[in-house]
Design a protein around this motif. Structure first.
Motif, mmCIF file in Angstrom:
data_model
loop_
_atom_site.group_PDB
_atom_site.id
_atom_site.type_symbol
_atom_site.label_atom_id
_atom_site.label_comp_id
_atom_site.label_asym_id
_atom_site.label_seq_id
_atom_site.Cartn_x
_atom_site.Cartn_y
_atom_site.Cartn_z
ATOM 1 N N LEU A 5 0.691 -1.183 -0.205
ATOM 2 C CA LEU A 5 0.003 -0.392 0.550
ATOM 3 C C LEU A 5 0.687 1.017 0.092
ATOM 4 C CD1 LEU A 5 -2.874 1.577 -0.099
ATOM 5 C CD2 LEU A 5 -2.241 1.178 3.632
ATOM 6 N N MET A 6 1.795 0.843 0.831
ATOM 7 C CA MET A 6 2.794 2.209 0.875
ATOM 8 C C MET A 6 3.782 2.677 -0.034
ATOM 9 S SD MET A 6 4.064 2.345 4.449
ATOM 10 C CE MET A 6 4.293 3.964 4.793
ATOM 11 N N GLY A 7 4.907 1.584 -0.910
ATOM 12 C CA GLY A 7 4.238 1.604 -2.196
ATOM 13 C C GLY A 7 4.010 1.965 -3.314
ATOM 14 N N CYS A 8 2.973 2.151 -3.395
ATOM 15 C CA CYS A 8 1.544 1.924 -4.164
ATOM 16 C C CYS A 8 1.309 3.869 -4.589
ATOM 17 C CB CYS A 8 -0.051 1.252 -4.288
ATOM 18 S SG CYS A 8 -1.379 1.881 -5.175
ATOM 19 N N ILE A 9 1.074 3.951 -2.917
ATOM 20 C CA ILE A 9 0.644 5.767 -2.386
ATOM 21 C C ILE A 9 2.380 6.423 -2.889
ATOM 22 C CG2 ILE A 9 -0.189 7.047 -1.876
ATOM 23 C CD1 ILE A 9 -2.848 5.221 -1.639
ATOM 24 N N GLY A 10 3.076 5.849 -2.953
ATOM 25 C CA GLY A 10 4.447 6.465 -2.587
ATOM 26 C C GLY A 10 4.712 7.162 -4.209
ATOM 27 N N MET A 11 4.763 5.588 -4.933
ATOM 28 C CA MET A 11 5.023 5.995 -6.416
ATOM 29 C C MET A 11 4.228 6.264 -7.530
ATOM 30 S SD MET A 11 8.132 4.688 -7.533
ATOM 31 C CE MET A 11 8.801 3.918 -7.368
ATOM 32 N N GLY A 12 2.686 6.247 -6.778
ATOM 33 C CA GLY A 12 1.367 7.021 -7.656
ATOM 34 C C GLY A 12 2.188 8.030 -7.760
ATOM 35 N N SER A 13 2.350 8.690 -6.377
ATOM 36 C CA SER A 13 2.087 10.620 -6.627
ATOM 37 C C SER A 13 2.845 10.690 -6.247
ATOM 38 C CB SER A 13 2.254 10.540 -4.562
ATOM 39 O OG SER A 13 0.795 10.122 -4.177
ATOM 40 N N LEU A 14 4.353 9.845 -6.719
ATOM 41 C CA LEU A 14 5.543 10.327 -7.593
ATOM 42 C C LEU A 14 5.060 10.789 -9.092
ATOM 43 C CD1 LEU A 14 8.931 11.151 -7.712
ATOM 44 C CD2 LEU A 14 9.066 8.996 -7.490
ATOM 45 N N PHE A 15 4.632 9.659 -9.710
ATOM 46 C CA PHE A 15 4.932 9.972 -11.396
ATOM 47 C C PHE A 15 3.316 10.223 -11.766
ATOM 48 C CE2 PHE A 15 7.691 6.078 -10.890
ATOM 49 C CZ PHE A 15 8.650 6.401 -12.410
ATOM 50 N N SER A 16 2.488 10.591 -10.651
ATOM 51 C CA SER A 16 0.738 11.611 -10.486
ATOM 52 C C SER A 16 1.360 12.938 -11.544
ATOM 53 C CB SER A 16 0.500 12.331 -9.700
ATOM 54 O OG SER A 16 1.359 12.900 -8.840
ATOM 55 N N LEU A 17 3.025 12.955 -11.733
ATOM 56 C CA LEU A 17 3.906 14.146 -12.931
ATOM 57 C C LEU A 17 3.364 14.206 -14.308
ATOM 58 C CD1 LEU A 17 5.212 17.150 -11.987
ATOM 59 C CD2 LEU A 17 7.108 15.863 -12.410
ATOM 60 N N ALA A 18 3.192 12.758 -14.230
ATOM 61 C CA ALA A 18 3.571 12.443 -15.752
ATOM 62 C C ALA A 18 1.720 13.145 -16.264
ATOM 63 C CB ALA A 18 3.304 11.524 -16.289
ATOM 64 N N VAL A 19 0.592 13.079 -14.837
ATOM 65 C CA VAL A 19 -0.138 13.264 -15.760
ATOM 66 C C VAL A 19 -0.699 15.078 -15.125
ATOM 67 C CG1 VAL A 19 -3.149 13.724 -15.366
ATOM 68 C CG2 VAL A 19 -1.676 10.853 -14.707
ATOM 69 N N LEU A 20 0.029 15.048 -14.609
ATOM 70 C CA LEU A 20 -0.117 16.311 -14.438
ATOM 71 C C LEU A 20 0.831 17.827 -14.979
ATOM 72 C CD1 LEU A 20 -0.358 16.710 -10.304
ATOM 73 C CD2 LEU A 20 -2.049 16.634 -11.497
ATOM 74 N N LEU A 21 1.731 16.984 -15.965
ATOM 75 C CA LEU A 21 3.067 18.403 -16.487
ATOM 76 C C LEU A 21 2.020 19.080 -17.889
ATOM 77 C CD1 LEU A 21 5.254 18.473 -17.424
ATOM 78 C CD2 LEU A 21 5.376 16.046 -19.065
ATOM 79 N N ASP A 22 1.276 18.874 -18.290
ATOM 80 C CA ASP A 22 1.198 19.655 -19.249
ATOM 81 C C ASP A 22 -0.030 20.487 -18.354
ATOM 82 O OD1 ASP A 22 2.221 18.385 -21.495
ATOM 83 O OD2 ASP A 22 0.457 17.602 -22.421
ATOM 84 N N PRO A 23 -0.769 20.792 -17.853
ATOM 85 C CA PRO A 23 -1.435 21.747 -17.177
ATOM 86 C C PRO A 23 -0.577 22.103 -16.468
ATOM 87 C CG PRO A 23 -2.811 19.659 -16.411
ATOM 88 C CD PRO A 23 -1.250 19.203 -17.338
ATOM 89 N N ILE A 24 0.169 21.856 -15.396
ATOM 90 C CA ILE A 24 1.787 22.889 -14.546
ATOM 91 C C ILE A 24 2.498 23.648 -15.909
ATOM 92 C CG2 ILE A 24 3.229 22.697 -13.916
ATOM 93 C CD1 ILE A 24 2.837 20.204 -12.130
ATOM 94 N N ALA A 25 2.806 23.090 -17.271
ATOM 95 C CA ALA A 25 3.125 23.755 -17.891
ATOM 96 C C ALA A 25 2.783 25.168 -18.668
ATOM 97 C CB ALA A 25 3.710 23.633 -19.327
ATOM 98 N N THR A 26 0.849 24.426 -18.905
ATOM 99 C CA THR A 26 -0.003 25.587 -19.697
ATOM 100 C C THR A 26 0.085 27.126 -18.308
ATOM 101 O OG1 THR A 26 -0.937 24.193 -21.081
ATOM 102 C CG2 THR A 26 -1.919 25.827 -20.458
ATOM 103 N N ASP A 27 -0.380 26.664 -17.485
ATOM 104 C CA ASP A 27 -0.643 27.609 -16.188
ATOM 105 C C ASP A 27 0.578 28.106 -16.466
ATOM 106 O OD1 ASP A 27 -2.860 28.597 -14.293
ATOM 107 O OD2 ASP A 27 -1.636 27.552 -12.699
ATOM 108 N N THR A 28 1.996 27.813 -15.883
ATOM 109 C CA THR A 28 2.974 28.410 -15.105
ATOM 110 C C THR A 28 3.962 29.316 -16.771
ATOM 111 O OG1 THR A 28 4.312 26.358 -15.388
ATOM 112 C CG2 THR A 28 2.354 27.019 -13.151
ATOM 113 N N GLY A 29 4.176 28.282 -17.199
ATOM 114 C CA GLY A 29 5.342 28.920 -18.670
ATOM 115 C C GLY A 29 6.360 28.600 -18.134
#
Length: 402
Positions: free
Chosen positions: A15-39
């Protein structure tokens, strides 16, 4: 009850590995919105992952040392606090540097607490079915792409990326901190058993272990293995699209690869319990190298599915076996330190692989060079693994100096 509590440790570690690694790799999902919003540049945002892998490696070594001396509970609690704090701080970052430090250092250090120490703790609870137990903990990492990533995507469909990242951090705190309270050391009877413990596990120090031939071969194999597969894993979507697949089809190849890795962890774990970790590791590394080479002539969707399935099964299946070998060679008493040190070395390969793959493509306009170099490194990992000395026997066999 004590005898069965090891499976609770396995569940908590997964469970801890799933939450930890999943949170880390959530950056792949957030990448485009972060880049678009912040420049901010995508390369700059992605550099957070490189920082995270390096922090994960150093953190894994430190957390393993702490776990050996003070138990896994404090490691899990502090790791959970770090993970949530990193996500909360990153969600409020107003500069790229602040984001990189919050995301890379905090999350990388936190995930280091959930990888090597949790696998070391789980292995120490088992004499039989040890490889399966460690593989199940590792399987938690494989569940990350099908749990946290969809949750992050669902949040993004309704909220700003900052709010989404903040929520992920709060949820991580809510799940990880209570789970960490369930962690505990194995019974003293378990710590005192096993071939390695009987042979020398009671009278050699971590420093002696880290200078032994067994550790040198273990760390070198782990490094070469990760350096070989990191680039092909990270760039598989881009490579599939370069070969003519649509974006949706390319992502499906990546997903299949991840699911195959989950199955490989379980399959190779069972095989290692029956036939030994060393021969199964060598076979898995050979399959990994051949699958990397098989990407070169592949161009159709069906071909990509077949190669991705074999590749995912191989790289996913071999990863838990390093923890099993560390336990077999060095016993449970100092395993957190030893496996943490090996993980630190391997994370250098994980951090370098994607960067080298991207540089090769930018320089030559093709991923062929990446796959050829990864193929060669993959065969190198097989060659290094063949140098593993025999496992310690009951009696007076001592560790061999490097």
């Amino acid at each position: 009850m004590e005898r069965h509590y090891g499976w609770v440790i396995v569940a908590v570690g997964a469970l801890m590995g799933c939450i930890g690694m999943g949170s880390l790799f959530s950056l792949a999902v957030l990448l485009d919105p972060i880049a678009t919003d912040t420049g901010w540049s995508r390369a700059g945002i992605s550099a957070s992952m490189t920082i995270a892998f390096l922090a994960m490696g150093v953190g894994g070594f430190g957390w393993g040392w702490i776990s050996d001396r003070h138990g896994p509970r404090i490691v899990g609690i502090v790791g959970g606090l770090f993970l949530g704090a990193g996500l909360v701080l990153a969600s409020q970052a107003t500069s790229l540097l602040a984001f990189q430090l919050a995301y890379g250092l905090f999350l990388g250090t936190a995930v280091g607490a959930f990888f090597a120490p949790m696998m070391a703790t789980a292995s120490a609870w088992f004499e039989r079915q040890r490889a399966l137990a460690v593989s199940l903990v590792s399987a938690g990492l494989g569940m990350a792409p099908v749990t946290v990533a969809p949750f992050a995507q669902w949040l993004l469909s309704n909220h700003h990326w900052r709010s989404s990242q903040l929520v992920i951090g709060l949820v991580a705190w809510a799940v990880l901190l209570p789970a960490a309270l369930m962690l505990r050391r194995p019974p003293a009877a378990t710590l005192g058993t096993g071939a390695a413990a009987t042979a020398k596990g009671r009278d050699f120090t971590a420093r002696e272990a880290l200078r032994s031939r067994q550790f040198v071969v273990l760390a070198a194999t782990f490094f070469a293995c990760c350096l070989a597969h990191a680039g092909p894993i990270f760039h598989v979507v881009s490579y599939a699209m370069v070969c003519g697949l649509s974006a949706a089809a390319a992502v499906s190849v990546y997903s299949l690869q991840g699911l195959a890795g989950l199955g490989g962890r379980l399959l190779l774990g069972v095989l290692a319990d029956r036939h030994g970790a060393k021969p199964v590791l060598i076979g898995g590394l050979l399959l990994q190298a051949l699958a990397i080479g098989a990407f070169l002539p592949t161009s159709s969707l069906g071909g990509f599915y077949a190669v991705a399935a074999a590749f995912g099964l191989a790289y996913g299946g071999v990863m838990p076996l390093y923890a099993v070998l560390a336990r077999d060679y060095f016993g449970p008493r100092i395993m957190g330190t030893v496996f943490g040190a090996a993980t630190m070395v391997s994370c250098v390969g994980m951090a370098a692989g994607p960067t080298l793959g991207g540089w090769i493509f930018d320089r030559f306009g093709s991923y062929a060079g990446m796959h050829l170099s990864s193929l060669a490194i993959g065969f190198g990992a097989v060659a290094i693994a063949l140098a593993f000395p025999p496992l310690p026997r009951m009696g007076h066999q001592r560790l061999k100096p490097a």
